[in-house]
Design a protein around this motif. Sequence first.
Motif, PDB file in Angstrom:
ATOM      1  N   ARG A   1       2.486  12.346 -16.845  1.00  0.00           N
ATOM      2  CA  ARG A   1       2.846  11.207 -15.597  1.00  0.00           C
ATOM      3  C   ARG A   1       4.207  11.899 -14.965  1.00  0.00           C
ATOM      4  NH1 ARG A   1       5.713   5.179 -17.250  1.00  0.00           N
ATOM      5  NH2 ARG A   1       6.735   6.658 -18.195  1.00  0.00           N
TER       6      ARG A   1
ATOM      7  N   GLN B   1       3.718  13.134 -10.751  1.00  0.00           N
ATOM      8  CA  GLN B   1       4.677  12.840 -10.023  1.00  0.00           C
ATOM      9  C   GLN B   1       5.543  13.523  -9.604  1.00  0.00           C
ATOM     10  OE1 GLN B   1       6.755  10.162 -12.828  1.00  0.00           O
ATOM     11  NE2 GLN B   1       6.185   8.599 -12.211  1.00  0.00           N
TER      12      GLN B   1
ATOM     13  N   TYR C   1       0.346  11.076  -6.361  1.00  0.00           N
ATOM     14  CA  TYR C   1       2.228  10.136  -6.720  1.00  0.00           C
ATOM     15  C   TYR C   1       1.832   8.510  -5.672  1.00  0.00           C
ATOM     16  CZ  TYR C   1       3.671   7.028 -10.294  1.00  0.00           C
ATOM     17  OH  TYR C   1       4.132   5.484 -10.938  1.00  0.00           O
ATOM     18  N   ARG C   2       1.898   9.432  -4.955  1.00  0.00           N
ATOM     19  CA  ARG C   2       2.474   7.952  -4.229  1.00  0.00           C
ATOM     20  C   ARG C   2       0.863   7.124  -3.425  1.00  0.00           C
ATOM     21  NH1 ARG C   2       0.838   7.665   0.760  1.00  0.00           N
ATOM     22  NH2 ARG C   2       0.010   9.038   1.627  1.00  0.00           N
TER      23      ARG C   2
ATOM     24  N   GLN D   1      -0.532   5.411  -6.355  1.00  0.00           N
ATOM     25  CA  GLN D   1       0.402   3.970  -5.876  1.00  0.00           C
ATOM     26  C   GLN D   1      -0.578   3.165  -4.779  1.00  0.00           C
ATOM     27  OE1 GLN D   1       4.391   5.715  -5.083  1.00  0.00           O
ATOM     28  NE2 GLN D   1       5.009   4.448  -7.105  1.00  0.00           N
ATOM     29  N   ASP D   2      -0.975   3.720  -3.573  1.00  0.00           N
ATOM     30  CA  ASP D   2      -1.417   2.816  -2.691  1.00  0.00           C
ATOM     31  C   ASP D   2      -2.910   2.400  -3.487  1.00  0.00           C
ATOM     32  OD1 ASP D   2       0.745   3.593  -1.273  1.00  0.00           O
ATOM     33  OD2 ASP D   2       0.183   5.072   0.142  1.00  0.00           O
TER      34      ASP D   2
ATOM     35  N   VAL E   1      -3.841   1.443  -5.924  1.00  0.00           N
ATOM     36  CA  VAL E   1      -3.541   0.514  -6.142  1.00  0.00           C
ATOM     37  C   VAL E   1      -4.396  -1.059  -5.712  1.00  0.00           C
ATOM     38  CG1 VAL E   1      -2.427  -1.490  -7.525  1.00  0.00           C
ATOM     39  CG2 VAL E   1      -1.911   1.169  -8.563  1.00  0.00           C
TER      40      VAL E   1
ATOM     41  N   VAL F   1       3.236   1.416 -15.328  1.00  0.00           N
ATOM     42  CA  VAL F   1       2.712   0.957 -14.543  1.00  0.00           C
ATOM     43  C   VAL F   1       1.360   1.086 -13.852  1.00  0.00           C
ATOM     44  CG1 VAL F   1       4.603   0.568 -13.796  1.00  0.00           C
ATOM     45  CG2 VAL F   1       3.585   2.058 -12.568  1.00  0.00           C
TER      46      VAL F   1
ATOM     47  N   ALA G   1      -0.845   2.216 -11.340  1.00  0.00           N
ATOM     48  CA  ALA G   1      -0.463   3.260 -10.500  1.00  0.00           C
ATOM     49  C   ALA G   1      -0.524   4.752 -11.350  1.00  0.00           C
ATOM     50  CB  ALA G   1       1.032   2.977  -9.279  1.00  0.00           C
ATOM     51  N   ASP G   2       0.179   4.642 -13.140  1.00  0.00           N
ATOM     52  CA  ASP G   2       0.341   5.836 -13.748  1.00  0.00           C
ATOM     53  C   ASP G   2      -0.260   5.828 -14.071  1.00  0.00           C
ATOM     54  OD1 ASP G   2       3.426   5.152 -13.172  1.00  0.00           O
ATOM     55  OD2 ASP G   2       3.758   4.476 -15.162  1.00  0.00           O
TER      56      ASP G   2
ATOM     57  N   ALA H   1      -2.911   7.774 -11.134  1.00  0.00           N
ATOM     58  CA  ALA H   1      -2.290   8.856 -11.047  1.00  0.00           C
ATOM     59  C   ALA H   1      -2.635   9.621 -11.784  1.00  0.00           C
ATOM     60  CB  ALA H   1      -1.101   9.051 -10.798  1.00  0.00           C
TER      61      ALA H   1
END
Length: 823
Positions: free
Chosen positions: A90, A94, A118-119, A122-123, A125, A173, A175-176, A179
Motif C-alpha cells: 500500500r 501510494q 492511488y488516485r 480511488q476513482d 471504486v 479501504v 481503494a487499497d 491500488a
Amino acid sequence: MASLFRWLARIVTAVMVLFVLALGAVYYFAQRSIPDYDVTRPARGISAPLEIVRDHANVPHVFGGTDADVFFGLGYAHAQDRLWQMVMLRRTVQGRMSEMFGERTLPIDELMRRLDLYRLAQDAVAVQDAETMAALEAYARGVNAWLDRVNSEALGRGAPELFLFSNDLAPWVPADSLAVMKLMGVQLAGHLQEEVLRARVALALPEERLRDIMPDAPGSGLAALPDYASLFEGVAPTDFALNAPLPTPDPLSPVATFDMAGASNAWAAAPSRSAAGGTLLANDPHLGFSAPTIWYLARLELSSGGVIGATIPGMPVVLVGRSAEFGWGLTSSYLDDQDVFIEKLNPDNPAEVLTPDGYAPMRTSPTIIRVKDAQPVTINRQWTDNGPVLPGKHYGLAAITPPGHVTAIGWTLLTAEDTSMSAGMKLMRAKSVAEGVEAGRGFVAPSQNVTMADRDGIALKTFGAMPRRAADHMTLGRLPAPGWETQNRWLGFDAYAANPAFIDPSGGIVGNTNNKLLDRPFPLHVSFDWGDTQRIQRWQKLMQGRAVHTRESFIEAQLDTVSITARNLLPLVGADLWFTGDPAPDGTPERARQRALSLLADWNGEMNEHMPEPLIYMAWMRALQDRLIRDELGPLAGAFTHVEPVFIERVFRDIGGAGVWCDVVQSAPEETCTDIARAALDEALIWIGEKYGGEQEALRWGDAHQATHDHQVLGDLPFLKWFVNIRQSTSGGDNTLNRGRTSGIDPDPFLNVHGAGYRGVYDFSDPDSSLFVTSTGQSGHFLSRHYDDLGELWRRGEYIPMSLDPALARAAAVGVTRLVPME
C-alpha cells in the motif's frame, strides 16, 4: 591485579546478561504478533458465525454464512499472516515509503506520485460492479478487524517489522485493494523499459546491428525502423545524453527491467489428450522472489461453490486456482500496452507542449512527499494528452529525450475506468470456459494470457486492453515517438474480440511460456517483443512426446530443467573447439579449457543443481556475450545482463552479417568467432576458479544458483539477515521450464531471483487430487514455523493437496479460528 580481573569479569558478565535480557525482550515482543489460530473471538462486521480452518500447511479454508462474511475472513487471514507485506504494497503504490525509509525511497515515491496510481484506484471504486464492491468492503472490514485485535490486545503491532518502523497504520479501504492490483501492473510491465533501451542502442548502432542485439522473436520479420534521431527535426545523435547512467535497481522498487518484468508457464490438455479422460491444467506464474513470497494460498467457500488457489495479500480474489468445475492459470501476455511519447516544449512557455492543433498547456497538480528525517518535498506533476510526464531520471528516459522536449507515458493501466477487479471476481466465480472467456471482457490491466479448463474443454485467451495504433505509426510503437504527430497517438482500444483466443484446439493442448502467440501484421500484432523464444521449444517437445498426459506428466514438465538453449548453443559456439588442441600440462589454461570442453561435450543440457556443467556453460555464455558487445556498446553493454540466445545464434551463424560482432573494433587483428569463443571460455574458467575454487568436476550449479527469497527491508542487515532470508540451492536456469531467472548482476550473477513462486496442477478427472505449493510459507513472520515450511517442498519439486474437501482441511489442522458477530 586480582581485584581488577574480578571487576572486568563482573562487567563482562553484566554486559552478557543485559544482552541476553535484551534479546529475550525483543523475542517476547516480536513473537506476540504470531497469531493464535485456534481461538474463538467476537468480530464486528459479519452477519453470522465464521470459521477459518487452517489445514496442516496453514492454508486457510474460509467458511461463512454469506459471501461477504467469507471475504471478511480472507481479509482477516491476510492481515494475520502478511500485515507487513500489505503495508509495504500500500505504501509503495501510494508513494509514501519515504515516510518510513527516508531519502532512499524518494525516487520511488516520486514515480508513484507522478503516475498517480492511488488516485486512479480511488476513482475506480465507482466503476466496480455491486458484487465486487460488497467483496471489497467486506475484505476491508476483515483486515481492520484484525488491526483492532492487534491494538486492543497489544499483539506486537501485528508484525515485528513495525517495531522498527512505528508509523501509524491507517484502516484498510476498498481503494487499497484496487491500488495493489495496479501496483502488480507496474511490476509486470516492461515495454516502456524496452522502448527506452531500444532507442539507446539505436543511437549507438546501425539498424542492422540493432536487429542482432535486440532480435525479434523468430517468425515473420519486421520492416526496418527509422533512425531514432531523425524523428526529431534539427536533432542529431550527439544531442542525446549518450552516456547517461543506466537505471540502478532498488529492491524496494516495483519497476523491473524488461527481462524481469514477468514470465510464467501454463498449459492445459483436453479430455482427448488425458489418460484419465478429464482435462488437465498446470500453471506456475513467475515473479521476483521475496520472503515471504507474494503468493498466499487460500480456499473460499462462496455461494457459487468452493474455490481454492493463490491470492495476493491486499486483494480479495483468488488470482490463479480452481473450483470443482473450472480452473485457470495466468502468464504474462507481453501485450504492448505502453508507449513513450516525446513531447515538444513551447520555447516561449515551457508549461505548454506541441499538439496536432498547436501548443497546449499541460495539466499540473502539486503533491507533497513527506520524508523521514528530512524536509518534505513538493513535486509538480504534469500530464499531457498522452499521459503523465516523467523526468529523465525515471526509466533512464534522460538518455533518449532530446533537448527542448519531455517524455510522457501512455499506459492502459493509467485509467480510472478500470474494472479489472470485477473481471477477476467473475473469472473466480466462472463455471465453464465460456464464462471464463466472457469474464475477461472487463479486464483492463495488467494484460495476461489466461489458460482455462472446465470438465470438457480448454482455452487460452488474452485478457487486457489492447491500444489501437494507426497503421502509419512512425515507430510502430517500438521506439519513443513524437507525441504531437497524429499518427503516433492512440486511437482508443481494440475490441475484446481482437485479443488472441485459442478455444478447444484440434490438437487438444494449449499452452504459453510467454512466447510469441501469433503472427499478425501491425497494428493487430499484439507485441513485437515477447518474453520467451526458448522454453517454448522444450515445452512443445514434452507435450508432443506423449499421446496422452497425466497429472504426473504435467508435473514432470513443470519441473523440467533441461535447457534447450544449451543444447542449441554449445555445438554452435564450440564447433571449432571440441577435442582440439595439443596436450597440455595440468594447471595451464589450455588443460583447464580441455577439461571443461570434455565435461560439456558429454552433457545433455540438464541444469541440475548438483552438476558442474551448468555453471561452466552459464559463465562461458555470459563472458562470450560481454566480449561480443562491450567494444561496440561500451557502458551500455551493462544493460544486457542476460544472455540473448537468438543474438548468439545470429552471430555464430553470421545471419545478416552478424558475425562482425566477433571482431574487436579497437584491436588491429581481425578476430574470428572461434577466437572470441576460446577467449571467453578461458575468462569464464578463471572467474569460476577465483570465485569457487576446487576442481571443475566438484563444482555445483546450485552453489551459484541459490533461490534468493530475501526480506526486502531487513535482508541486508547484519545478524538479522540470517533469520529473515531464505536461501536454497536450486536447479533450472534462465531458459528451462522450471525457470530460475538469474540476477545477471555482479558479484553473484547466477543467483536465482525470479521464478515460480507458485505451482499448481489441476486434474479434473479427480479434482481433489489436484496439487499446489508456494516457494516459502504462508506466514510473513520470520519467527513463525510457517515462514518457510513450504519452501523445502517447493525446492524438491513436491506439492501439497489442493482439496475442497472440508474434512481433509480439518484433519490435522493447525487451528480453527471462529469469529462470531459482536452483539
